[in-house]
Motif scaffolding. Structure first.
Motif, PDB file in Angstrom:
ATOM      1  N   TRP A 192       0.825  -1.201   0.000  1.00  8.70           N
ATOM      2  CA  TRP A 192       0.000   0.000   0.000  1.00  8.70           C
ATOM      3  C   TRP A 192       0.858   1.248   0.000  1.00  8.70           C
ATOM      4  CZ3 TRP A 192      -4.895   1.043  -1.014  1.00  8.70           C
ATOM      5  CH2 TRP A 192      -5.411   2.292  -0.639  1.00  8.70           C
ATOM      6  N   SER A 193       1.945   1.199   0.767  1.00  9.08           N
ATOM      7  CA  SER A 193       2.879   2.322   0.835  1.00  9.08           C
ATOM      8  C   SER A 193       4.215   1.781   1.298  1.00  9.08           C
ATOM      9  CB  SER A 193       2.371   3.402   1.806  1.00  9.08           C
ATOM     10  OG  SER A 193       2.358   2.896   3.136  1.00  9.08           O
ATOM     11  N   GLU A 194       5.225   2.624   1.296  1.00  5.61           N
ATOM     12  CA  GLU A 194       6.549   2.194   1.733  1.00  5.61           C
ATOM     13  C   GLU A 194       6.539   1.761   3.194  1.00  5.61           C
ATOM     14  OE1 GLU A 194      10.379   1.058   1.728  1.00  5.61           O
ATOM     15  OE2 GLU A 194       9.159   1.609  -0.033  1.00  5.61           O
ATOM     16  N   SER A 195       5.654   2.366   3.986  1.00  6.23           N
ATOM     17  CA  SER A 195       5.585   2.033   5.414  1.00  6.23           C
ATOM     18  C   SER A 195       4.806   0.757   5.686  1.00  6.23           C
ATOM     19  CB  SER A 195       4.964   3.199   6.195  1.00  6.23           C
ATOM     20  OG  SER A 195       3.658   3.468   5.727  1.00  6.23           O
ATOM     21  N   THR A 196       4.215   0.140   4.650  1.00  2.70           N
ATOM     22  CA  THR A 196       3.536  -1.156   4.813  1.00  2.70           C
ATOM     23  C   THR A 196       4.165  -2.187   3.877  1.00  2.70           C
ATOM     24  OG1 THR A 196       1.833  -0.600   3.166  1.00  2.70           O
ATOM     25  CG2 THR A 196       1.361  -0.060   5.481  1.00  2.70           C
ATOM     26  N   ALA A 197       5.477  -2.060   3.653  1.00  2.00           N
ATOM     27  CA  ALA A 197       6.185  -2.975   2.757  1.00  2.00           C
ATOM     28  C   ALA A 197       6.302  -4.359   3.392  1.00  2.00           C
ATOM     29  CB  ALA A 197       7.571  -2.418   2.439  1.00  2.00           C
ATOM     30  N   ALA A 198       6.770  -5.310   2.609  1.00  2.30           N
ATOM     31  CA  ALA A 198       6.842  -6.706   3.055  1.00  2.30           C
ATOM     32  C   ALA A 198       7.660  -6.861   4.326  1.00  2.30           C
ATOM     33  CB  ALA A 198       7.426  -7.560   1.937  1.00  2.30           C
ATOM     34  N   ARG A 199       8.730  -6.086   4.473  1.00  3.75           N
ATOM     35  CA  ARG A 199       9.608  -6.252   5.626  1.00  3.75           C
ATOM     36  C   ARG A 199       8.920  -5.923   6.950  1.00  3.75           C
ATOM     37  NH1 ARG A 199      11.294  -1.680   2.925  1.00  3.75           N
ATOM     38  NH2 ARG A 199      11.286   0.299   4.082  1.00  3.75           N
ATOM     39  N   TYR A 200       7.753  -5.268   6.889  1.00  2.00           N
ATOM     40  CA  TYR A 200       7.009  -4.959   8.115  1.00  2.00           C
ATOM     41  C   TYR A 200       5.984  -6.044   8.454  1.00  2.00           C
ATOM     42  CZ  TYR A 200       9.110  -0.415   7.309  1.00  2.00           C
ATOM     43  OH  TYR A 200      10.016   0.599   7.096  1.00  2.00           O
ATOM     44  N   GLY A 201       5.993  -7.146   7.712  1.00  2.00           N
ATOM     45  CA  GLY A 201       5.032  -8.223   7.958  1.00  2.00           C
ATOM     46  C   GLY A 201       5.532  -9.243   8.958  1.00  2.00           C
ATOM     47  N   ARG A 202       6.234  -8.814   9.995  1.00  6.49           N
ATOM     48  CA  ARG A 202       6.790  -9.714  11.006  1.00  6.49           C
ATOM     49  C   ARG A 202       5.833  -9.818  12.194  1.00  6.49           C
ATOM     50  NH1 ARG A 202      12.333 -10.445  10.154  1.00  6.49           N
ATOM     51  NH2 ARG A 202      13.283  -9.018   8.619  1.00  6.49           N
ATOM     52  N   LEU A 203       5.567 -11.043  12.631  1.00  2.78           N
ATOM     53  CA  LEU A 203       4.684 -11.268  13.773  1.00  2.78           C
ATOM     54  C   LEU A 203       5.179 -10.486  14.991  1.00  2.78           C
ATOM     55  CD1 LEU A 203       2.192 -13.281  14.120  1.00  2.78           C
ATOM     56  CD2 LEU A 203       3.738 -14.607  15.555  1.00  2.78           C
TER      57      LEU A 203
END
Length: 804
Positions: free
Chosen positions: A32-43
């Motif tokens: 959605w944006s740079e602040s919701t990139a894949a790398r932020y998908g950590r439990l």
């Protein structure tokens, strides 16, 4: 090497939460944006905007995914997901999702459960972690989480994978299709029902079949579900061929084949197996043959180990010959040789007459010499510790014999409960070979949980001496006495008569002026119900008449004059109990010591223990209205938790360690009044809350800190850990046992993760009714370093601040 036999032990977090998986190995179809990139998908991560969020997710059109590259093949048994919480600002989560996986990045496989269903139930809110077992497990390097929606909504995800590295190296097998056995009552389907179409299936799912192949380990599994089976009549050559492909050339030591041997159904293990090996492109000309001993006496299923004589190969082709009409396999695993932990791989094709070069030989010899030195050092340390331990025990006994003899204020001697004085098998000194003791040398605040060193009165004197003249002496290994009766109870109905922990006394409490506790007339006690039984006596619920005459002016009963009062009658260390005076601690009221059986009388709260009380109630809300159940407001939950913290603050101020703090050991009175007690362990109702270690120690492991389980260390800091678990129980209305998704063995395994501190440990999830501020307090109580946990004074103050 194959490092596991049961998927239940292969449940380590693989590195999303801890950061072991680097950002470059986490990718996504969109963001959605740079602040919701894949790398932020950590439990459990809150970086960026708090999760991975794709641009858009459309119903019935799966194109968005979060991808994780594990860099090598892993055996994945569990997955966890969360939504976007973002400190309470997020409101996006995936209610459903699918998983795709790949072993090489070229072919992607859609995961299905054992009933063929692809869609996995996801989250119901933004903060709870939803853990889902992979049944069957996944063997993959690349995994994709693909959110699924049935109506328009925004979706965000945080994820974790749990499992362990797949060290078999097996990437595919090719076997004839399993067949159907027609029994008189019903058909038995012996097909490979979880074969993923890319080479792996039921023979590698970690589940071994039952002795009776018509039964199944799997819920809703049909007859024969656990096995792949073939009929001799369908194979003119009398054998079936299975081809195994591996990730690289390996040095194979053995193959283990789990076979059924139910010969009454004309099923037997294979008669012979002939294996061919391929190292590069050519197959060896000389195969390996192995014939197991035929067994027509024992119908049990079993692993048959086939020695592979260190053949070097990247593929193995085995022909299994029938010994009867049917041959059934449920699991096949391979073990490969190592050099100091690394797989042995030689360049080029393998020649059986070729010797390993001198450099490899020198490495192997060096490793063996190092291992021998380590073993010798371990033996020396063990022998030294045994000598040191015996010296410590002798010194402790001398000190205790001279200085730590507890006495009653009335008779200047401790009494024992003679109700069990003739019980056989209670030796004065007991020892255990518990796996969890003797890990480190004992310091001043370490104890061995499975060891009880106690000179019991009934064994310390002759049968002619009266029990009232006996003296109990105890070995103290730390300076902190403990309050819970769990340390001296006999777990009748729980573990068959074993003891837990070490009784202790406090010199500070035993010094100074004695507190006189009056003798109570036994004829005024009416026994109502047996609550439990301890090694020093039974615990009964009784009605006491005339109790008002025995109460000090600073303590009042909320009972009309002349009415009987509910009390608990039991035996404990009376002198210590008589000095405990706190509104949130069960009070010693009186004693019966001039005739047998010897008793002590304490309060008993009218609403019973907190566990049963809360389990009969519901939180306020729609569910309570539908069920017409009585409710408890969140404010009252906080009030009860604050009282428990207050009582523990008092005990800790006296340097007491409770050791068994839980809702079962908290009693409830009028207006949600709470008093901490200690006899929950001796009740059959809570037998499932205690775990026996090698037949001796019984431990409430789901409430215990990691250092208490592994090191035998019990301190106020370990009580703080148990308090947070108790708080978790309260906020869940005691509807669920802590770590209910884990077995006892997995709970102990999880404490090992706290010890190793590699960020793989699993915490209790945040309850629905728990605000973030309170859950943060709980997490602080579960810190690995005991010195970083809050004190009960700090906990009490923090809970007071949270009250409305």
């Amino acid at each position: 090497m194959h490092i596991f036999d049961v998927p239940g032990v292969c449940r380590y977090a693989l590195g999303m939460s801890s950061g072991q998986i680097p950002d470059e190995d986490i990718s996504a179809s969109s963001q959605w944006s740079e602040s919701t990139a894949a790398r932020y998908g950590r439990l459990d991560g809150e970086e960026g905007d708090g999760a991975w969020c794709p641009i858009t997710v459309e119903p019935d059109h799966l194109k968005e995914f979060l991808q994780i590259d594990l860099r090598s093949l892993h055996f994945i048994t569990l997955v966890g997901t969360q939504g976007r919480h973002a400190g309470g600002m997020g409101n996006e989560f995936a209610q459903m999702y699918k998983i795709k996986y790949s072993r090489d990045g070229s072919r992607w496989i859609s995961w299905r459960n054992r009933q063929g269903k692809q869609v996995i139930e996801g989250n119901r809110n933004t903060y709870d972690i939803a853990l889902r077992d992979m049944q069957p497990p996944i063997i993959a390097r690349l995994v994709r989480f693909m959110p699924v929606i049935d109506h328009s909504m925004n979706v965000c995800m945080r994820v974790e994978l749990y499992g362990c590295e797949w060290l078999d190296g097996l990437v595919s097998y090719n076997a004839p299709a399993g067949q159907q056995m027609n029994l008189p009552a019903y058909p038995v389907y012996l097909n490979d029902s979880v074969y993923d179409g890319a080479g792996l299936g039921q023979l590698t799912d970690g589940v071994c079949g039952e002795d009776d192949f018509t039964l199944s380990h799997v819920h809703n599994g049909w007859p024969g579900y656990d096995y792949v089976g073939w009929n001799n009549d369908s194979f003119p050559g009398g054998s079936i061929e299975i081809m195994f492909e591996f990730d690289r050339i390996r040095n194979f030591t053995s193959m283990k084949v789990h076979c059924n041997n139910m010969f009454s159904r004309h099923v037997k293990a294979f008669q012979q197996v002939v294996c061919h090996f391929r190292s590069d492109s050519d197959w060896e000309t000389t195969p390996l043959a192995f014939s197991p001993v035929e067994d027509e006496k024992n119908p049990s299923a079993r692993f048959i180990t086939v020695k592979l004589a260190n053949h070097m190969a990247s593929a193995i082709k085995c022909q299994f010959y029938f010994a009867d009409a049917w041959m059934l396999f449920s699991e096949i695993t391979f073990q490969s040789g190592t050099q100091c932990g690394a797989d042995l791989v030689l360049e080029g094709s393998y020649d059986p007459t070729h010797k390993v070069d001198d450099s490899n030989t020198r490495i192997l010899i060096g490793c063996l010499v190092a291992i021998i030195f380590i073993l010798v050092a371990i033996i020396v340390i063990i022998l030294w510790r045994q000598v040191w331990q015996k010296m410590l025990e002798k010194a402790s006994r001398r000190i205790l014999d001279d200085e730590l003899t507890a006495s009653l204020s009335i008779q200047s001697e401790t009494f024992s409960y003679n109700h069990t004085s003739n019980r056989p098998g209670t030796a004065g000194e007991q020892e255990s070979n518990s796996t969890y003791e003797r890990i480190f040398p004992l310091g001043p605040d370490y104890q061995e949980p499975s060891r009880l060193i106690c000179k019991l009165p009934e064994f310390a004197q002759s049968s002619e001496e009266p029990a009232s003249k006996s003296t109990t002496q105890t070995v103290v290994q730390d300076g902190a006495p403990h309050y819970a009766e769990a340390d001296i109870v006999n777990l009748q109905g729980v573990t068959g008569g074993n003891t837990y922990a070490i009784p202790a006394v406090t010199m500070d409490l035993l010094s100074g002026k004695d507190v006189v506790v009056e003798e109570f007339p036994r004829k005024l006690l009416t026994f109502k119900e047996k609550l439990g039984e301890g090694q020093f006596g039974e615990v009964h619920l009784c009605e006491a008449e005339g109790m008002q005459e025995f109460i000090n002016e600073d303590y009042l009963f909320d009972v009309p004059e002349g009415q009987p009062v509910l009390v608990a009658v039991k035996m404990l260390r009376i002198k210590i109990m008589s000095r405990l005076k706190d509104p949130n601690i069960i009070r010693l009221l009186a004693v019966c010591i001039y005739s047998d059986p010897l008793c002590m009388i304490t309060e008993y709260m009218e609403n019973g223990d907190l566990n049963q009380f809360l389990s009969r109630h519901e939180p306020e809300g729609q569910l309570a209205l539908l069920s017409s159940a009585p409710t408890v407001r969140s404010a009252n939950l906080c009030y009860m938790a604050t009282q428990i913290a207050s009582g523990m603050k008092y005990l800790s101020s006296l340097n007491f360690v409770h050791r068994d703090l839980a809702t079962r050991n908290c009693l409830v009175g009028k207006n949600y009044t709470i008093k901490i007690a200690d006899f929950g362990m001796s009740r059959n109702l809570y037998s499932g809350d205690y775990y026996r270690i090698q037949g001796r120690a019984v431990l409430p492991i789901r409430w215990m800190s990691w250092e208490s389980i592994l090191l035998g260390k019990f301190t106020t800091a370990s009580d703080v850990w148990a308090y947070a678990v108790t708080l978790w129980e309260i906020l869940n209305f005691c509807k669920e046992q802590p770590y209910s998704q884990l077995t006892d063995e997995q709970v102990i395994e999880n404490t090992g993760e706290f010890f190793r501190d590699q960020k793989r440990q699993i915490y209790l999830p945040q309850p629905v009714l728990c605000p973030d501020s309170l859950y943060k307090i709980m997490l602080n109580c579960w810190r690995r370093n005991a010195k970083e946990r809050p004190s009960f004074q700090e906990l009490h103050r923090a809970l007071l601040d949270l009250q409305p």
